[in-house]
Motif scaffolding. Structure first.
Motif: not given
Ligand SMILES: [Mg+2]
Ligand SMILES: Nc1ncnc2c1ncn2[C@@H]1O[C@H](COP(=O)(O)OP(=O)(O)OP(=O)(O)O)[C@@H](O)[C@H]1O
Ligand SMILES: Nc1ncnc2c1ncn2[C@@H]1O[C@H](COP(=O)(O)OP(=O)(O)OP(=O)(O)O)[C@@H](O)[C@H]1O
Ligand SMILES: [Mg+2]
Lengths: 322, 380, 313, 429, 380
Positions: B46-48, B162-165
């Motif tokens: 996901k983050t990637t 937004m990354d797991e904000p």
């Molecule tokens: Mg991640």
């Protein structure tokens, strides 16, 4: 609240008096951490107190006498006066040495931080060889001044020295100056050599501190549109302030040790351009046998340094870390 | 504001000598103004994916386009994407105002006055005008979160990333911020990619959900589609809390058999299964019907192992009687229901609510009968 | 062309996927590598000059630049032999007092930091301040009191009355060495305390509480929890103190008063023998400098990694 | 000043008598230890750990132990800092009342503080007779701590001449200059100018990193320009402002002819400028000859020459090394013997030849000495001896420190008037 | 194993010159073997209460008794309480085995062999025998959590104290550990105080819940009591997710009026209210009945502002029509319900499900009619 205060209060509260009877109070006092932790802090305190503060006090007492030559002074109240301190006021050597000492404490410390920071940023951006280059920059820190003094005497040699050879090679002949000879360059040259020796220490602490800055801050800045320099200047470096303060304290201690370097290179007479109180004190006491005067200079040096460090202590105190 | 296309995007990392495929041939289209949530377990890429959009990672293969123009190779500065980090990544030495102004100063030519005005505006939108002169360390988690949002919004970007904000917030605050974020996004209408591993967030906030696993896209669709029509076992299990119950069965014509019971399916259902014999039966806990005792043919006699009370509902851990098996089927009943651990009850899987998956490939063979109900009172 | 290859190797490029790499390995890494290596070369150049000199004959020294390495016929080990002969008897002395003083100052500093971090009482801030200010003591200023002190304390007499000198390993030089150990320990405590305290501030206080609940008292907590966790900081303080004490000259000069190895003279005093005023023999001095620096260099090269790790706290 | 010095010197000698009684009793102690194992240990401190000094010292000790086999020597050198380290150590020890048996020091005014403190013993009983007769006047003066009023308190061993000029013969010939016929420092300056014009290399090798070499040059200029009277006037604290200033001006001009790196090289490196071909001439003490002799393929008379410093022909600026006799003394008998040995012609021959200095005694067999030293010895015997200001012989530690300090300022700031004033002020300390 | 009594326990902290009352006159009894969960918002004094039991904080006033004997003034060592920290607080330099042995070594005279045996036993119970020789840093979060538990269990303490032990775990693992912890505690039967700010944990794990706010105990009772019969508005709002809806009303006889609507109550209900005129009506989202359009007298016409889909259910944010008010009433409907933002529907508060609180003091005046239902299928 800082972690340490929490620890303190836990340990303190853990067994501070709860009973209200007198007996109970005494008992719990004896059981209190203050008493029980004494074996930990008391011996080092006594040893340090005796040698450091005993020495400082004794030195101060000597400064009140007229001790010179090789006859031991009489420590009698009637002999005590502040003559040595008034003498200092009129002594041009003292003025020069005091000025240089302050310059060294302040300017050298700042420059050393700056160089340490630059090195740290460079090393931090390496993909390879980090650890070996880190060791290279730290190596001079391992050497004694007796050795590094000699090295730098060579480095600065205007004819065959590395520095000027390098400038000449680069075609920057105008920069090939007489580093140690020119009085206006001398103190700077001394600082540069000291930076060479201690920059690595600053670098290593900065590196450690850089590692604690989350990668996200670099990325956030990148996404915000900041380039390499802006990122460091505006985002990263300001976050190193507390590391800078603690490095500065240690570097200031090192700057007091410039004595040994100067003594190696210039003997006890670096001349007004690079004389510092430490060297002057040694010269006055151990070359001219004017012990009382030397002691007075020593006292002033200590008090002066303390005054420069006070803001740091206050800063620590405010943050509850003292 | 723009639409965004992933075109067979692959990302490989080199890890020593081996290669890690973090994202594999990801293709999807995010529409202008859409709120897309990427969800999946830890390490699924996901983050990637997000960072490739931001320009913080390069793309190994494939292409990424904003409004049809490839952004591959462009630096983060040139992409006009704003990112909200999980750790917020607020600059601790700057005041809130400075944090919010920083991006504008770096990437626009706005005058200080304009920047000031814009920050004030956003401060109002986020209801934090009184915090503007504080330092991040003096703010609570929720306030920091808001500032991080503000920093992104103020730049008026084409895409929000937004990354797991919300993952650093506690449950209550998370619920509040969820609604707020959603409201804001709607208001601003900025195309948004939101990464989370929390399926609740995905369900409640998104226009569409993209579910990833092992670097591969599993399903993309509206929350309801993903919930009611999961493409495969993975999606079925991942979406929904508590998870869907899965029961391995072998099929013989219209009979699904397990060690504990047989389950008869209708002919029409059986036809959907074609020739598959290795079947996984899936049923969501709220679809499990718990009855005082088995009455109908497909009913199964079970014992209540654990009662987990949530107030409005209880989760019952149901174990087939006379069985040592620890694999309980979870059934949800109304919170006021009088039922206790040790009770013997009947468990029923209404055929209209069962999912059937191919036991080998995990692919869904049959979804529950699609039935959108008219408004009926909730009988929790 | 050659430069590019070097740089490529440095930053870990290989020729395949060069374009991809070029994006990943950004310009900044390349620039950083070039700058750092250049600086590193500059950083070692004084040491290099010292090394080349130590291997040169006297006449080669006169006729060549310090940084040019000696040609085959200019090489000699003579300087090393001379330096070794002068220094070797005192190297051992140096280690005999440096290592215990390093250990004592570190242990006492850790004690003080623990005692002062873990209790809360009125004088604590003042005491900590006193420790920190003590770091700034100008040591030339207390030479006179120091030598007075050690002359007043008849350590030799004390040791004799304790029967120390009848021990098998005892040596008359130990009086002087013990004086140095105590002196260096005393002056090292303050900086050690500062370093340890900074580290203890970062420890998770829950661990201390957990230990209390587990039934550990103040000593047990130190012994079983704090001490083992202090390992990285001990490495830092050890290395720091080792360098400082080993390289120290003035205290040894005044307290030992001669470079007679049998009186306990350290190598720093003996090193000065190679530099005695009117005619200086640089070759010997440089060889001596390197021999003197061997222990500290070994320490840095072997434990530099630990030092770097330790200061991360 | 002189008066009170004298009276305190008298006090000192009173105490001296008293403590020679002490010496007697500790002598008894020694005797008893003598009885035990038959040996006494003489603790000897010095800074000759390298070069000719170290060889000479070895010779000196060897001769002594041959002569007194039951006296062991505890050789405890304190090297470094051109003797300043040793001096710092000794002062501490004397202050603590715990001096070594004897130590190497510059006799002369340098010892004044010890004399004032009553820390040195009157050793006239050793001097009287044979030694006194054979020592030159300058050496005897330095043995009295530089003051005729003092008793003998130290045994000078060797003499260095400070007022010399050395040159590189090839360069001088190339420039067409005759170094032996320069009349005074001003003419020397002209010669330097000429050398500068003719040659590519610096006319003068000089170390300015440390101030004593400048002080030494100025000292030579003062004597060269204005003779011994100016020197004596200066030493007595008379107003010799114009003489001092003139000497300073000349010195300043000369400093301008020094090698470019003068300020960052030590004195030894400055001396090596001659064999290295980087400088033409050199004003230095005759210890510099040691460096020149040591240089390969660089021979006295062929490659380099020597003469008294211009204008100081007939003057012998003395720098002695010697051994003071401290009291209380841990080994009075042995120290007596050491003093006698040091004062002997045999000892001085053995020491001075490798050291490259001339003996204090005038009756030493000079045949094995270099031609240069033989000439020097002749000059010493025929000339006027004065004590150097740049080392310890002619000045007290306080004065010496102040003079060097003034010179360090002079080097950096170049203010002739102010420097002259500080120099003269220093002598009244 | 013991019972534990809080007797008017008060804790004050000095903070500069002012005093902070962290816990105020807390009285409660925890029975032998009971699992008590203390729950409440941040800063309400949960941790402080726990730490007083552990002996890490002194008690300012009042008394604490184990089995009737005061433990005030005793050092932590003497209390035989074991604590599990939020941060686990494992000794990083010791292996798992050493971590677990440390307390036994310090506080008992057991031989090494006995200690080893005991640690092995507990290792088996916790299913971590293969981890015993690892260092904490080599363990995953869940494993570390288990070791922390093991360290507490192995000492066979009178009381277990746990301070948010699960809050560092992610949602899935937290749910698993919840069940496991509960199982363990039941097995061991040790009196346990468990602190959390997560009401779900409190509901699902506890025998009884103690709800604190501002240092004061608000209610202590079983999860069901706290859910269905909250003592006051605070408890009503804190327990349950989403929160209970609160509507301020003024009462005139049998009529509760708001700006938007009137609500008639039955006579019997009105009598329970006595003379109170300032009333807060509380109703849980799942009790709000949403109907296609208002039909009954008390029905209120509302607009659906937001639909929050959770899959099995949707939360509707309902706003009275023709009102600017942002204060929505949340109503839960079945997940399959066809309803969209903007729809107009009717909202009904069945009288048997409403809570009524005194508007001034917040104290509950009337609970819903206590009705435990027989097993009925869950119609989410
Ligand atoms: Mg991640
Ligand atoms: N810089 C990197 N170098 C090597 N591998 C990486 C790197 N970044 C990520 N990975 C790997 O790529 C895969 C996907 O990582 P990614 O961070 O995208 O997962 P994620 O879905 O965000 O997980 P999480 O929910 O834990 O944040 C993982 O296997 C991870 O280990
Ligand atoms: N050592 C202390 N000194 C001063 N005040 C304290 C101290 N410890 C706690 N407090 C205060 O006491 C109150 C209760 O704190 P406590 O830690 O018990 O809250 P909590 O319920 O555990 O909160 P959280 O859920 O945030 O952990 C808070 O207002 C806190 O600021
Ligand atoms: Mg808490």
């Amino acid at each position: 609240m800082s972690a340490i205060n929490k620890i303190k209060s836990t340990l303190e509260n853990g067994s501070s008096p709860e009973e209200h009877s007198k007996e109970g109070r005494i008992r719990s006092y004896l059981r209190s951490d203050f008493i029980r932790s004494m074996p930990f802090w008391l011996p080092p305190t006594l040893l340090m107190g005796l040698f450091v503060y005993g020495g400082i006090f004794w030195n101060f007492v000597i400064s009140l006498t007229d001790f010179s030559g090789v006859v031991r002074p009489e420590y009698a109240l009637s002999n005590f006066d502040f003559e040595m301190y008034t003498r200092m006021l009129g002594d041009p050597s003292f003025h020069a040495a005091a000025r240089n000492t302050i310059l060294l404490l302040v300017v050298f410390t700042l420059l050393c931080l700056l160089v340490g920071l630059l090195l740290a940023i460079l090393v931090d951006n390496l993909l390879k060889w980090q650890s070996i280059l880190r060791t290279v920059f730290l190596l001079p820190f391992a050497l004694s001044f007796v050795v590094t003094g000699v090295f730098w005497q060579w480095m600065y040699n205007p004819e065959i020295g590395t520095i000027n050879t390098m400038f000449n090679l680069l075609g920057l002949d105008a920069l090939a100056l007489n580093w140690l000879g020119n009085p206006s360059l001398r103190l700077g040259a001394v600082m540069f050599a000291l930076i060479w020796q201690y920059g690595g220490y600053a670098m290593i602490i900065y590196l450690a501190s850089l590692r604690t800055i989350p990668q996200e801050h670099y990325e956030a800045a990148k996404v915000d549109g900041a380039g390499f320099f802006v990122t460091y200047w505006k985002v990263i470096i300001p976050q190193l302030s507390s590391a800078s303060v603690s490095i500065a304290v240690v570097i200031m201690v090192f700057s007091l040790k410039a004595f040994a370097w100067l003594y190696t290179v210039f003997g006890s007479n670096p001349g007004p351009a690079a004389d510092i109180l430490g060297v002057m004190m040694y010269r006055v006491a151990f070359s001219a046998n004017q012990w009382a005067y030397g002691a007075a200079i020593g006292s002033v040096l200590f008090v002066g340094t303390v005054m420069i460090v006070t803001p740091y202590l206050y800063y620590q105190y405010k943050r509850g870390e003292l | 504001m723009a639409n965004l296309t992933f075109d067979e995007v692959t990302k490989k990392f080199r890890d020593g000598n081996s290669e890690i495929v973090a994202v594999e041939e990801l293709s999807m289209e995010i529409n202008d103004g859409e709120f897309l949530v990427i969800v999946g377990p830890s390490g699924c890429g996901k983050t990637t994916s997000l960072r490739m959009v931001a320009g913080l990672e390069t793309i190994t293969e494939g292409d990424l386009r904003i409004e049809g123009r490839s952004i591959k190779g462009r630096s983060p500065q040139e992409r006009n994407a704003a990112m909200v980090f999980q750790s917020y990544a607020l600059y601790p030495h700057m005041s809130v105002r400075e944090n919010m102004s920083f991006g504008l100063k770096q990437s626009t030519d706005l005058s200080s006055d304009e920047i000031r005005k814009r920050v004030d505006e956003i401060g109002d939108v986020l209801d934090i005008p009184e915090l503007l002169d504080r330092k991040p360390d003096d703010l609570s988690g929720g306030q920091q979160q808001r500032v991080a949002l503000g920093r992104a919004i103020v730049r008026d970007p084409d895409v929000f990333l937004m990354d797991e904000p919300l993952s650093n917030l506690d449950a209550k605050l998370r619920a509040d911020m969820r609604t707020e974020l959603q409201r804001l996004q709607e208001e601003l209408g900025v195309t948004t990619i939101y990464v989370t591993h929390d399926q609740t967030e995905a369900m409640t906030m998104s226009d569409r959900i993209a579910i990833m696993n092992n670097g591969k896209l599993q399903q993309i669709g509206t929350p309801m589609e993903c919930y009611y029509e999961p493409n495969n076992i993975f999606v079925g299990g991942f979406i929904g809390e508590p998870s869907m119950n899965f029961i391995n069965c072998s099929r013989d014509a219209q009979t699904l058999s397990t060690d504990d019971f047989d389950y008869e399916i209708s002919e029409s259902t059986a036809m959907e299964l074609e020739s598959a014999t290795n079947i996984v039966l899936g049923i969501r806990p709220e679809d499990v019907v718990v009855v005082p005792e088995p009455t109908e043919p497909n009913d199964i006699a079970v014992e209540v192992d654990v009662v987990e009370p949530f107030g409005k509902e209880n989760n019952l851990y149901l174990i087939p009687r006379d069985r040592e098996s620890n694999e309980a089927v979870i059934g949800t009943v109304n919170g006021r229901t009088r039922v206790e651990s040790g009770d013997t009850v009947g468990m029923r899987f209404p055929e209209e609510h069962i999912h059937l998956f191919d036991g080998n490939s995990g692919v869904a063979l049959r979804h529950p009968v699609a039935e959108q109900e008219e408004l009926t009172p909730f009988v929790g | 062309m050659k430069l590019t290859t070097t740089v490529k190797n440095a930053v870990g490029w290989n020729d395949t996927d060069l374009n991809e790499r070029f994006e990943q390995v950004q310009r900044k890494h390349v620039i950083a590598t070039i700058l750092t290596v250049a600086l590193a070369v500059f950083w070692v150049s004084p040491l290099w000059g010292g090394i080349t000199t130590a291997f040169k004959t006297q006449s080669a020294f006169i006729s060549t630049l310090p940084l040019t390495p000696p040609t085959v016929d200019q090489v000699t080990l003579n300087a090393w032999a001379v330096a070794w002969e002068t220094l070797s008897p005192t190297l051992w002395n140096s280690l005999i007092f440096t290592i215990p003083a390093m250990v004592f100052s570190a242990v006492l500093g850790s004690f003080a930091a623990y005692g002062l971090s873990m209790v809360n009482w009125r004088g604590q801030v003042a005491l900590m301040t006193a420790f920190i200010l003590a770091i700034f003591l100008p040591k030339q200023g207390i030479l006179l009191p120091l030598s007075r002190f050690w002359n007043t304390v008849d350590l030799e007499g004390i040791l004799t009355s304790l029967g120390y000198f009848s021990l098998p390993f005892a040596d008359p030089s130990h009086t002087n060495l013990i004086i140095l150990i105590i002196t260096h320990s005393a002056y090292g405590i303050s900086i050690a305390t500062l370093l340890f305290r900074g580290y203890y501030l970062t420890l998770n206080h829950d661990i201390v509480e957990a230990a209390r609940i587990d039934g550990a008292g103040i000593y047990a907590i130190y012994r079983h929890i704090i001490l083992p966790l202090s390992y990285p900081m001990f490495m830092v303080v050890f290395i720091f103190q080792f360098t400082q004490i080993y390289n120290e000259f003035l205290y040894a000069l005044i307290l030992i008063g001669g470079s007679d190895p049998s009186a306990g003279a350290p190598v720093t005093l003996a090193l000065a023998e190679l530099n005695s005023g009117f005619s200086q023999n640089w070759n010997n001095q440089m060889a001596g400098a390197f021999i003197t620096a061997i222990p500290t260099l070994i320490v840095y090269i072997a434990f530099g990694e630990q030092f770097a790790k330790g200061v991360e706290y | 000043g002189g008066d009170s010095n004298t009276s305190s010197g008298d006090d000192g000698s009173d105490g001296n008598d008293g403590s020679s009684g002490d010496g007697g009793s500790s002598d008894g102690d020694d005797g008893s230890s003598d009885g035990d194992d038959g040996t006494t240990t003489l603790e000897l401190q010095h800074w000759w750990t390298d070069g000719g000094g170290a060889i000479g010292m070895e010779e000196l000790q060897e001769g002594f132990t041959e002569k007194y086999p039951n006296i062991e020597i505890n050789d405890n050198p304190v090297a470094g800092g051109g003797g300043t380290n040793l001096q710092a150590v000794i002062r501490q020890k004397v202050l603590e009342g715990d001096p070594p048996s004897t130590w190497q020091d510059w006799p002369g005014a340098n010892l004044q503080d010890y004399v004032d403190a009553g820390a040195l013993k009157d050793i006239s009983y050793i001097f009287e007779g044979e030694i006194e007769e054979n020592y030159g006047d300058g050496a005897l003066l330095s043995a009295r701590a530089g003051d005729e009023e003092n008793p003998y308190v130290a045994m000078p061993l060797n003499i260095h001449r400070v007022n010399n000029v050395f040159w590189d013969i090839a360069s001088v010939e190339e420039a067409g200059v005759d170094m032996t016929s320069i009349g005074d420092p001003r003419e020397y300056v002209e010669v330097l100018e000429q050398l500068d014009g003719e040659l590519d290399i610096a006319p003068l090798g000089l170390s300015m990193a440390v101030p004593w070499t400048i002080l030494q040059l100025w000292n030579a200029n003062l004597v060269g320009l204005h003779g011994v009277e100016a020197y004596e006037g200066f030493q007595n604290g008379d107003d010799v402002t114009s003489e001092v200033e003139e000497a300073l001006e000349v010195t300043q001009t000369q400093m301008g002819f020094a090698t470019e790196d003068a300020s960052s090289v030590g004195s030894d490196a400055a001396r090596l400028k001659l064999p290295q071909g980087d400088a033409v001439s050199l004003m230095e003490g005759d210890w510099a000859a040691g460096n020149l002799f040591a240089a390969e393929n660089y021979e006295y008379g062929d490659d380099w020459g020597h003469a008294p410093y211009p204008g100081t022909d007939g003057v012998y600026t003395i720098n002695t090394d010697g051994f003071p006799y401290p009291k209380p003394n841990p080994t009075p008998d042995a120290t007596d013997k050491w003093m006698e040995w040091v004062g002997s012609a045999e000892a001085q021959r053995r020491f001075c030849q490798p050291k490259g200095a001339i003996p204090c005694r005038t009756d030493v067999d000079m045949s094995e000495f270099s031609e240069l030293l033989q000439n020097q010895a002749d000059d010493y015997q025929s000339g006027t001896g004065i004590l150097t200001l740049a080392h310890g012989d002619g000045v007290t530690p306080q004065q010496g420190t102040s003079l060097k300090n003034a010179m360090a300022r002079f080097r950096d700031q170049g203010n002739v008037q102010a420097t002259a004033q500080s120099l003269m002020d220093a002598m009244t300390l």
